[in-house]
Design a protein around this motif. Sequence first.
Motif, PDB file in Angstrom:
ATOM      1  N   ARG A  69       0.823  -1.203   0.000  1.00 28.71           N
ATOM      2  CA  ARG A  69       0.000   0.000   0.000  1.00 28.71           C
ATOM      3  C   ARG A  69       0.861   1.259   0.000  1.00 28.71           C
ATOM      4  N   ALA A  70       1.953   1.231   0.763  1.00 29.63           N
ATOM      5  CA  ALA A  70       2.837   2.399   0.835  1.00 29.63           C
ATOM      6  C   ALA A  70       3.479   2.685  -0.519  1.00 29.63           C
ATOM      7  N   SER A  71       3.944   1.643  -1.199  1.00 26.83           N
ATOM      8  CA  SER A  71       4.548   1.812  -2.514  1.00 26.83           C
ATOM      9  C   SER A  71       3.538   2.376  -3.513  1.00 26.83           C
ATOM     10  N   ALA A  72       2.337   1.815  -3.498  1.00 31.14           N
ATOM     11  CA  ALA A  72       1.297   2.277  -4.418  1.00 31.14           C
ATOM     12  C   ALA A  72       0.862   3.707  -4.102  1.00 31.14           C
ATOM     13  N   THR A  73       0.847   4.061  -2.816  1.00 30.14           N
ATOM     14  CA  THR A  73       0.431   5.411  -2.424  1.00 30.14           C
ATOM     15  C   THR A  73       1.391   6.463  -2.962  1.00 30.14           C
ATOM     16  N   VAL A  74       2.689   6.172  -2.893  1.00 32.95           N
ATOM     17  CA  VAL A  74       3.689   7.118  -3.400  1.00 32.95           C
ATOM     18  C   VAL A  74       3.493   7.352  -4.898  1.00 32.95           C
ATOM     19  N   SER A  75       3.385   6.283  -5.656  1.00 33.93           N
ATOM     20  CA  SER A  75       3.186   6.419  -7.107  1.00 33.93           C
ATOM     21  C   SER A  75       1.873   7.130  -7.417  1.00 33.93           C
ATOM     22  N   ASP A  76       0.843   6.801  -6.654  1.00 35.98           N
ATOM     23  CA  ASP A  76      -0.461   7.414  -6.872  1.00 35.98           C
ATOM     24  C   ASP A  76      -0.412   8.923  -6.640  1.00 35.98           C
ATOM     25  N   LEU A  77       0.245   9.343  -5.572  1.00 36.97           N
ATOM     26  CA  LEU A  77       0.322  10.772  -5.264  1.00 36.97           C
ATOM     27  C   LEU A  77       1.109  11.543  -6.325  1.00 36.97           C
ATOM     28  N   LEU A  78       2.209  10.965  -6.767  1.00 38.44           N
ATOM     29  CA  LEU A  78       3.076  11.687  -7.702  1.00 38.44           C
ATOM     30  C   LEU A  78       2.498  11.757  -9.114  1.00 38.44           C
ATOM     31  N   THR A  79       1.608  10.863  -9.455  1.00 36.15           N
ATOM     32  CA  THR A  79       1.028  10.883 -10.801  1.00 36.15           C
ATOM     33  C   THR A  79      -0.197  11.785 -10.899  1.00 36.15           C
ATOM     34  N   GLN A  80      -0.557  12.442  -9.807  1.00 40.02           N
ATOM     35  CA  GLN A  80      -1.714  13.330  -9.836  1.00 40.02           C
ATOM     36  C   GLN A  80      -1.380  14.729 -10.360  1.00 40.02           C
ATOM     37  N   ASN A  81      -0.076  15.034 -10.462  1.00 41.98           N
ATOM     38  CA  ASN A  81       0.349  16.351 -10.950  1.00 41.98           C
ATOM     39  C   ASN A  81       1.303  16.186 -12.128  1.00 41.98           C
ATOM     40  N   GLN A  82       1.460  17.241 -12.893  1.00 39.54           N
ATOM     41  CA  GLN A  82       2.350  17.192 -14.058  1.00 39.54           C
ATOM     42  C   GLN A  82       3.768  17.631 -13.714  1.00 39.54           C
ATOM     43  N   THR A  83       3.967  18.150 -12.527  1.00 41.64           N
ATOM     44  CA  THR A  83       5.300  18.564 -12.099  1.00 41.64           C
ATOM     45  C   THR A  83       5.567  18.096 -10.673  1.00 41.64           C
ATOM     46  N   THR A  84       6.845  17.970 -10.353  1.00 40.76           N
ATOM     47  CA  THR A  84       7.266  17.646  -8.998  1.00 40.76           C
ATOM     48  C   THR A  84       8.639  18.278  -8.781  1.00 40.76           C
ATOM     49  N   ASN A  85       9.204  18.082  -7.618  1.00 39.23           N
ATOM     50  CA  ASN A  85      10.542  18.593  -7.331  1.00 39.23           C
ATOM     51  C   ASN A  85      11.180  17.742  -6.234  1.00 39.23           C
ATOM     52  N   LYS A  86      12.419  18.051  -5.907  1.00 35.11           N
ATOM     53  CA  LYS A  86      13.144  17.263  -4.919  1.00 35.11           C
ATOM     54  C   LYS A  86      12.455  17.286  -3.556  1.00 35.11           C
ATOM     55  N   ALA A  87      11.981  18.474  -3.163  1.00 36.89           N
ATOM     56  CA  ALA A  87      11.338  18.595  -1.855  1.00 36.89           C
ATOM     57  C   ALA A  87      10.114  17.692  -1.745  1.00 36.89           C
ATOM     58  N   THR A  88       9.333  17.649  -2.816  1.00 33.15           N
ATOM     59  CA  THR A  88       8.140  16.797  -2.817  1.00 33.15           C
ATOM     60  C   THR A  88       8.534  15.326  -2.772  1.00 33.15           C
ATOM     61  N   LEU A  89       9.525  14.964  -3.561  1.00 34.38           N
ATOM     62  CA  LEU A  89       9.967  13.571  -3.580  1.00 34.38           C
ATOM     63  C   LEU A  89      10.523  13.140  -2.229  1.00 34.38           C
ATOM     64  N   ASP A  90      11.189  14.071  -1.539  1.00 35.33           N
ATOM     65  CA  ASP A  90      11.774  13.733  -0.243  1.00 35.33           C
ATOM     66  C   ASP A  90      10.719  13.550   0.846  1.00 35.33           C
ATOM     67  N   THR A  91       9.538  14.099   0.644  1.00 40.48           N
ATOM     68  CA  THR A  91       8.470  13.909   1.635  1.00 40.48           C
ATOM     69  C   THR A  91       7.829  12.526   1.518  1.00 40.48           C
ATOM     70  N   MET A  92       8.118  11.801   0.449  1.00 35.56           N
ATOM     71  CA  MET A  92       7.497  10.493   0.241  1.00 35.56           C
ATOM     72  C   MET A  92       7.952   9.470   1.275  1.00 35.56           C
ATOM     73  N   LYS A  93       9.153   9.658   1.845  1.00 32.13           N
ATOM     74  CA  LYS A  93       9.588   8.721   2.877  1.00 32.13           C
ATOM     75  C   LYS A  93       8.744   8.868   4.138  1.00 32.13           C
ATOM     76  N   THR A  94       8.220  10.070   4.368  1.00 31.67           N
ATOM     77  CA  THR A  94       7.299  10.272   5.483  1.00 31.67           C
ATOM     78  C   THR A  94       5.965   9.604   5.188  1.00 31.67           C
ATOM     79  N   VAL A  95       5.571   9.636   3.921  1.00 28.55           N
ATOM     80  CA  VAL A  95       4.326   8.975   3.511  1.00 28.55           C
ATOM     81  C   VAL A  95       4.421   7.477   3.764  1.00 28.55           C
ATOM     82  N   THR A  96       5.527   6.855   3.344  1.00 31.24           N
ATOM     83  CA  THR A  96       5.684   5.412   3.544  1.00 31.24           C
ATOM     84  C   THR A  96       5.728   5.062   5.030  1.00 31.24           C
TER      85      THR A  96
END
Length: 202
Positions: A69-96
Amino acid sequence: MENRPLHKDSVRKEQSIKVGALPRLRRFVEDRRGVGAIEFAIVAPLLIMAYVSAFEISVAVTVSRKINRASATVSDLLTQNQTTNKATLDTMKTVTKTVIAPFSQDGYSLKITGIAVAADGKATVAWSRDQNEQRPYATGLVVTLPSTLEAKSTFIVRTELTVPYTLLSMMPSLASSFNKINLSKTSYFRQRTGDKITCSDC
């Protein structure tokens, strides 16, 4: 030499001994005192092993589901927008960490990769980020996608999550390096809108 008959008292005594021995032997054979204790001593270790095994399997299955579920949640969140950045990607470890709770993700590995898929099906790395805020894969690296994933002219976010799990968690004193296994899950999600997901500072 003349054979003398046995004395009557001796004969009776010998007969009584023989007759009395049979009931005692029968009682000895039929005596079941202590059998329950012996049976318990034999069965108890098997029951304990079965209980521990069932407990460990149920916990491992629960942890595995949370990792999926954690792996799928990260991919799901990041595919909802057309842009991202390092700060957003680094918050994914908190999500997991939040999804996996109350279990620990100590020693975990998290690799998030944006994959651009051309019209001919060739997939290459557009950007990537891991739990140490590093780039695990070089930009432009060719990626082999699962055969079940028919993707062309699209963009995919791949999330690779691996979490160490220690067996015999209910008996930590018996745990060792031989009791550790890695539970992992790789999720692939397509972008929701647009034709790609860009990372502005990756």
